[in-house]
Design a protein around this motif. Structure first.
Motif, PDB file in Angstrom:
ATOM      1  N   GLY A   1       0.790  -1.235   0.000  1.00 33.50           N
ATOM      2  CA  GLY A   1       0.000   0.000   0.000  1.00 33.50           C
ATOM      3  C   GLY A   1       0.813   1.271   0.000  1.00 33.50           C
ATOM      4  N   ARG A   2       2.128   1.173   0.166  1.00 32.84           N
ATOM      5  CA  ARG A   2       2.948   2.371   0.097  1.00 32.84           C
ATOM      6  C   ARG A   2       3.022   2.872  -1.350  1.00 32.84           C
TER       7      ARG A   2
ATOM      8  N   ASN B   1      10.982  10.587  -5.644  1.00 32.30           N
ATOM      9  CA  ASN B   1       9.911   9.660  -5.261  1.00 32.30           C
ATOM     10  C   ASN B   1       9.787   8.524  -6.270  1.00 32.30           C
ATOM     11  N   ASN B   2       9.798   8.885  -7.555  1.00 33.58           N
ATOM     12  CA  ASN B   2       9.676   7.867  -8.602  1.00 33.58           C
ATOM     13  C   ASN B   2      10.871   6.917  -8.573  1.00 33.58           C
TER      14      ASN B   2
ATOM     15  N   GLU C   1      13.192   1.550  -7.417  1.00 33.29           N
ATOM     16  CA  GLU C   1      14.191   0.760  -6.684  1.00 33.29           C
ATOM     17  C   GLU C   1      13.515  -0.305  -5.828  1.00 33.29           C
ATOM     18  N   GLU C   2      12.428   0.054  -5.169  1.00 36.79           N
ATOM     19  CA  GLU C   2      11.742  -0.903  -4.297  1.00 36.79           C
ATOM     20  C   GLU C   2      11.016  -1.986  -5.084  1.00 36.79           C
TER      21      GLU C   2
ATOM     22  N   ILE D   1       2.527  -0.301 -12.369  1.00 40.72           N
ATOM     23  CA  ILE D   1       3.731   0.523 -12.378  1.00 40.72           C
ATOM     24  C   ILE D   1       4.661   0.073 -13.499  1.00 40.72           C
ATOM     25  N   ALA D   2       5.102   1.023 -14.313  1.00 44.59           N
ATOM     26  CA  ALA D   2       6.036   0.742 -15.401  1.00 44.59           C
ATOM     27  C   ALA D   2       7.420   0.416 -14.834  1.00 44.59           C
ATOM     28  N   TYR D   3       8.319  -0.026 -15.721  1.00 43.44           N
ATOM     29  CA  TYR D   3       9.683  -0.369 -15.297  1.00 43.44           C
ATOM     30  C   TYR D   3      10.630   0.831 -15.339  1.00 43.44           C
TER      31      TYR D   3
END
Length: 202
Positions: free
Chosen positions: A80-81, A99-100, A105-106, A144-146
């Protein structure tokens, strides 16, 4: 209601609200127009709590009905983050690129089918009289894209691919994004709940 105050100093959000309200002949003012007003500390634990804090403060200080938005991106693989911490995910300074980068990275090594996410927007309307506030929520599902793609929009738009699309929100034209975004969906619900905003496009 021919004029609304949007309780934000975010130029990207302000621009989207102007574009959304313009067809209805509604003039938008934001906290950018009231530089003397203090920032509201977003101490809520949910989008709704933060939106209401901002709307109540703006209505009280201006004596006018105020609409506040609290929004962010919710990523399933990150439990959820960033959620309510979306704007400051990489640190106290609001930095979209940082932020992006942190999100990418995560999510490094996470396969496409597990990169599901949604943009969430809560709109709160507060009135300077004793009327009950109005709170509505909109969401836009996607993944989410790469890597960053596109130069339009702001925030996490370069990473977010809405369901049914091949490109990110940052690759869309403003009108295309404003037809499907979490903010647009929340605004549709708000217009249904607030008759003063339910006029026909001009």
């Amino acid at each position: 209601m021919n004029e609304v105050i949007i309780a934000t100093k975010n130029e990207g959000k302000a621009r989207e609200f102007v574009q959304m309200f313009e067809p209805y002949g509604i003039v938008v003012k934001t906290l950018i127009d009231y530089p003397e007003l203090p920032d509201v500390e977003e101490t809520g634990e949910t989008f709704a709590e933060n939106a209401l804090l901002k709307a109540e403060s703006a209505a009280r200080l201006t004596g006018r009905p105020a609409i506040a938005d609290d929004s962010g991106i919710v990523i399933d693989a990150l439990d959820g983050r960033p959620g309510v911490y979306s704007a400051r995910y990489a640190g106290l300074e609001k930095d979209d690129k940082a932020n992006n980068r942190k999100v990418l990275e995560e999510l490094d090594g996470v396969e496409e089918e597990k990169r599901s996410a949604r943009f969430t927007c809560v709109l709160a309307v507060s009135f300077p009289d004793n009327r009950e506030p109005i709170i509505v929520e909109g969401a836009c599902e996607g993944r989410i894209a790469y890597e960053d793609q596109g130069v339009n929009g702001f925030g996490y738009d370069p990473l977010f691919i809405p369901d049914g699309f091949d490109g990110t929100m940052a690759q869309m034209k403003a009108a295309e994004k404003n037809a499907i975004s979490h903010r647009a969906i929340a605004l549709q619900k708000l217009r249904a709940a607030l008759p003063e905003l339910a006029g026909e496009p001009k």
